[in-house]
Scaffold this motif. Sequence first.
Motif, PDB file in Angstrom:
ATOM      1  N   THR A   1       0.793  -1.276   0.046  1.00  0.00           N
ATOM      2  CA  THR A   1      -0.011  -0.012  -0.017  1.00  0.00           C
ATOM      3  C   THR A   1       1.135   1.157   0.039  1.00  0.00           C
ATOM      4  O   THR A   1       2.103   1.192   0.416  1.00  0.00           O
ATOM      5  CB  THR A   1      -0.784   0.043   1.140  1.00  0.00           C
ATOM      6  OG1 THR A   1      -0.220   0.229   2.311  1.00  0.00           O
ATOM      7  CG2 THR A   1      -1.544  -1.322   1.286  1.00  0.00           C
ATOM      8  N   PRO A   2       0.205   2.446  -0.272  1.00  0.00           N
ATOM      9  CA  PRO A   2       1.307   3.626  -0.348  1.00  0.00           C
ATOM     10  C   PRO A   2       1.865   3.902   0.888  1.00  0.00           C
ATOM     11  O   PRO A   2       3.062   4.491   1.148  1.00  0.00           O
ATOM     12  CB  PRO A   2       0.085   4.757  -0.644  1.00  0.00           C
ATOM     13  CG  PRO A   2      -0.906   3.950  -1.507  1.00  0.00           C
ATOM     14  CD  PRO A   2      -1.035   2.621  -0.757  1.00  0.00           C
ATOM     15  N   ALA A   3       0.870   3.680   2.026  1.00  0.00           N
ATOM     16  CA  ALA A   3       1.503   4.083   3.356  1.00  0.00           C
ATOM     17  C   ALA A   3       2.631   3.012   3.782  1.00  0.00           C
ATOM     18  O   ALA A   3       3.685   3.358   4.367  1.00  0.00           O
ATOM     19  CB  ALA A   3       0.375   4.100   4.590  1.00  0.00           C
ATOM     20  N   ILE A   4       2.361   1.685   3.778  1.00  0.00           N
ATOM     21  CA  ILE A   4       3.465   0.715   3.716  1.00  0.00           C
ATOM     22  C   ILE A   4       4.670   0.907   3.065  1.00  0.00           C
ATOM     23  O   ILE A   4       5.882   1.050   3.450  1.00  0.00           O
ATOM     24  CB  ILE A   4       3.024  -0.948   3.735  1.00  0.00           C
ATOM     25  CG1 ILE A   4       2.071  -1.127   4.487  1.00  0.00           C
ATOM     26  CG2 ILE A   4       4.207  -1.610   3.681  1.00  0.00           C
ATOM     27  CD1 ILE A   4       1.207  -2.356   4.301  1.00  0.00           C
ATOM     28  N   ALA A   5       4.406   1.259   1.720  1.00  0.00           N
ATOM     29  CA  ALA A   5       5.825   1.539   1.005  1.00  0.00           C
ATOM     30  C   ALA A   5       6.527   2.862   1.294  1.00  0.00           C
ATOM     31  O   ALA A   5       7.701   2.626   1.427  1.00  0.00           O
ATOM     32  CB  ALA A   5       5.368   1.829  -0.469  1.00  0.00           C
TER      33      ALA A   5
ATOM     34  N   HIS B   1      -9.001   1.034  -4.402  1.00  0.00           N
ATOM     35  CA  HIS B   1      -8.309   1.784  -3.334  1.00  0.00           C
ATOM     36  C   HIS B   1      -7.759   3.154  -3.457  1.00  0.00           C
ATOM     37  O   HIS B   1      -7.510   3.513  -4.407  1.00  0.00           O
ATOM     38  CB  HIS B   1      -6.845   0.893  -2.953  1.00  0.00           C
ATOM     39  CG  HIS B   1      -7.096  -0.696  -2.912  1.00  0.00           C
ATOM     40  ND1 HIS B   1      -7.705  -1.011  -1.545  1.00  0.00           N
ATOM     41  CD2 HIS B   1      -6.921  -1.722  -3.336  1.00  0.00           C
ATOM     42  CE1 HIS B   1      -7.699  -2.528  -1.583  1.00  0.00           C
ATOM     43  NE2 HIS B   1      -7.308  -2.517  -2.865  1.00  0.00           N
ATOM     44  N   SER B   2      -7.764   3.954  -2.454  1.00  0.00           N
ATOM     45  CA  SER B   2      -7.507   5.268  -2.421  1.00  0.00           C
ATOM     46  C   SER B   2      -6.332   5.568  -1.686  1.00  0.00           C
ATOM     47  O   SER B   2      -5.850   4.828  -0.639  1.00  0.00           O
ATOM     48  CB  SER B   2      -8.546   6.273  -1.566  1.00  0.00           C
ATOM     49  OG  SER B   2      -8.170   7.389  -1.146  1.00  0.00           O
ATOM     50  N   ALA B   3      -5.048   6.148  -2.361  1.00  0.00           N
ATOM     51  CA  ALA B   3      -3.841   6.516  -1.496  1.00  0.00           C
ATOM     52  C   ALA B   3      -4.075   7.397  -0.350  1.00  0.00           C
ATOM     53  O   ALA B   3      -3.403   7.143   0.541  1.00  0.00           O
ATOM     54  CB  ALA B   3      -2.885   7.278  -2.715  1.00  0.00           C
ATOM     55  N   ASP B   4      -5.022   8.325  -0.627  1.00  0.00           N
ATOM     56  CA  ASP B   4      -5.230   9.056   0.732  1.00  0.00           C
ATOM     57  C   ASP B   4      -5.839   8.142   2.110  1.00  0.00           C
ATOM     58  O   ASP B   4      -5.382   8.535   3.036  1.00  0.00           O
ATOM     59  CB  ASP B   4      -6.468  10.203   0.277  1.00  0.00           C
ATOM     60  CG  ASP B   4      -6.157  10.922  -0.981  1.00  0.00           C
ATOM     61  OD1 ASP B   4      -5.920  12.321  -0.533  1.00  0.00           O
ATOM     62  OD2 ASP B   4      -5.977  10.513  -2.003  1.00  0.00           O
ATOM     63  N   HIS B   5      -6.606   7.472   1.734  1.00  0.00           N
ATOM     64  CA  HIS B   5      -7.149   6.346   2.786  1.00  0.00           C
ATOM     65  C   HIS B   5      -5.988   5.654   3.456  1.00  0.00           C
ATOM     66  O   HIS B   5      -5.908   5.655   4.609  1.00  0.00           O
ATOM     67  CB  HIS B   5      -8.312   5.546   2.224  1.00  0.00           C
ATOM     68  CG  HIS B   5      -8.976   4.865   3.188  1.00  0.00           C
ATOM     69  ND1 HIS B   5      -9.766   5.176   4.198  1.00  0.00           N
ATOM     70  CD2 HIS B   5      -8.749   3.339   3.549  1.00  0.00           C
ATOM     71  CE1 HIS B   5     -10.026   4.406   4.915  1.00  0.00           C
ATOM     72  NE2 HIS B   5      -9.608   3.126   4.608  1.00  0.00           N
ATOM     73  N   SER B   6      -5.326   5.217   2.446  1.00  0.00           N
ATOM     74  CA  SER B   6      -3.956   4.418   3.139  1.00  0.00           C
ATOM     75  C   SER B   6      -3.138   5.246   3.788  1.00  0.00           C
ATOM     76  O   SER B   6      -2.719   4.925   5.014  1.00  0.00           O
ATOM     77  CB  SER B   6      -3.127   3.953   2.010  1.00  0.00           C
ATOM     78  OG  SER B   6      -1.907   3.278   2.237  1.00  0.00           O
ATOM     79  N   LEU B   7      -2.987   6.395   3.554  1.00  0.00           N
ATOM     80  CA  LEU B   7      -1.960   7.269   4.164  1.00  0.00           C
ATOM     81  C   LEU B   7      -2.560   7.857   5.419  1.00  0.00           C
ATOM     82  O   LEU B   7      -1.862   8.348   6.482  1.00  0.00           O
ATOM     83  CB  LEU B   7      -1.342   8.356   3.235  1.00  0.00           C
ATOM     84  CG  LEU B   7      -0.461   8.255   2.290  1.00  0.00           C
ATOM     85  CD1 LEU B   7      -0.636   9.133   1.047  1.00  0.00           C
ATOM     86  CD2 LEU B   7       0.881   7.713   2.529  1.00  0.00           C
ATOM     87  N   HIS B   8      -3.949   7.968   5.440  1.00  0.00           N
ATOM     88  CA  HIS B   8      -4.628   8.584   6.576  1.00  0.00           C
ATOM     89  C   HIS B   8      -4.769   7.591   7.703  1.00  0.00           C
ATOM     90  O   HIS B   8      -4.863   7.494   8.904  1.00  0.00           O
ATOM     91  CB  HIS B   8      -5.790   9.300   6.405  1.00  0.00           C
ATOM     92  CG  HIS B   8      -5.682  10.713   5.863  1.00  0.00           C
ATOM     93  ND1 HIS B   8      -5.212  10.947   4.436  1.00  0.00           N
ATOM     94  CD2 HIS B   8      -5.831  11.737   6.539  1.00  0.00           C
ATOM     95  CE1 HIS B   8      -5.348  12.318   4.429  1.00  0.00           C
ATOM     96  NE2 HIS B   8      -5.547  12.701   5.595  1.00  0.00           N
ATOM     97  N   GLN B   9      -5.111   6.117   7.148  1.00  0.00           N
ATOM     98  CA  GLN B   9      -5.370   5.133   8.181  1.00  0.00           C
ATOM     99  C   GLN B   9      -4.507   4.130   8.415  1.00  0.00           C
ATOM    100  O   GLN B   9      -4.480   3.495   9.525  1.00  0.00           O
ATOM    101  CB  GLN B   9      -6.742   4.525   7.649  1.00  0.00           C
ATOM    102  CG  GLN B   9      -7.735   5.174   7.144  1.00  0.00           C
ATOM    103  CD  GLN B   9      -8.607   5.948   8.473  1.00  0.00           C
ATOM    104  OE1 GLN B   9      -8.660   5.279   9.256  1.00  0.00           O
ATOM    105  NE2 GLN B   9      -8.889   7.186   8.037  1.00  0.00           N
ATOM    106  N   GLU B  10      -3.233   4.078   7.763  1.00  0.00           N
ATOM    107  CA  GLU B  10      -2.349   2.922   7.981  1.00  0.00           C
ATOM    108  C   GLU B  10      -1.325   3.500   8.807  1.00  0.00           C
ATOM    109  O   GLU B  10      -0.325   2.537   9.034  1.00  0.00           O
ATOM    110  CB  GLU B  10      -2.188   2.322   6.639  1.00  0.00           C
ATOM    111  CG  GLU B  10      -3.347   1.492   6.088  1.00  0.00           C
ATOM    112  CD  GLU B  10      -2.851   1.056   4.608  1.00  0.00           C
ATOM    113  OE1 GLU B  10      -1.557   0.964   4.447  1.00  0.00           O
ATOM    114  OE2 GLU B  10      -3.938   0.750   4.052  1.00  0.00           O
TER     115      GLU B  10
END
Length: 345
Positions: A14-18, A233-242
Amino acid sequence: MPFSELLVAQPLTTPAIALWNQRLQVLNAGDRLRALCDAVDYQNDLALYQWAQWFALALEFKPDLIVELGRGRGNSTCLFTEAANQLGNCRVVSLCLSPEWDEFTQPSVARVVSEDWFRPLDARLGNILTTDMNELLGNSQRVLLLWDAHGYAMADYVLGHALPLLRHRQHMVLMHDISDTRYTPGPKDYQGKTLWRGNNDGYTRLVLGHLNSAVEQVVAIVDFTSRNDLELHSADHSLHQELSPEQIIQLQQQLGEFFSQNGHWFYFSLNEKAETEPIYFPAFSTEPATPEWIYRKDFEQIQQQLQQAKTDLEQAQATIAAIQTSKFWKLRTLWFEIKKQIGLR
């Protein structure tokens, strides 16, 4: 274990993990990324924090092929080529009709990188819709696809031609120019504007659920993922939630302008479906499709023309019949008969 059995067993990054896992690589590449961004000189199309997000995602996903559908000035071309150089076993194929890369960006980038830097890159100038994706993919098994060219014809190409070929390969599809209204809310009202009617004219926008965009791509992808029960999937959602609050603070301190919790891009993968589950793809043809309404309109026009011709013929027949019954016509017929009998011409 066969490769096909590994597809669902290996979850997508995911964007956040990456970004978290590759934060030091982003930091170390910061000067190079900034120099490339300045060489392209078009942050309006892709902000520096988006450079970092896609750069980190490429490093984390480790594709052996990156396909770029739509290049423009070449922001993503540069960041993906930089990632390919760092990965070492990855090539980048960029497809676009725009000559801006050859005329402007490539000479500018050449002033800040070595000649070897361009080796992983195959920047092609041509029509994406006539490109044989099967030939382009070759034996690649991990593909990162950027879908940045717009229009319904392009959607047919990606969803009907490219995706069936990616079905049995590890892949991710990235899409730009779509915002998540849950994290970047815009005005709910129409602001005195008409309904969105297609085309990215910068005037009207379309809202579908929590997706906000101005391009046809968003309609096509919502339709496709809805039919196939796929998560968009939303990059914004990943970066805000993960990311935890501590991780966010650390990323802000380490990356500065290279970090934002906003992304304004979405992604998906068919790998999230089991091999036994069906996937429905739209038809695609290299021949330009003629909309059904055009055929219907032509048919209606032909019917009208035939009806008018029939009416004209009936009127002509009625006129001829009336003339043939008139006294003048009878005298005319008698005169021609007399001329014939007495031998006059």
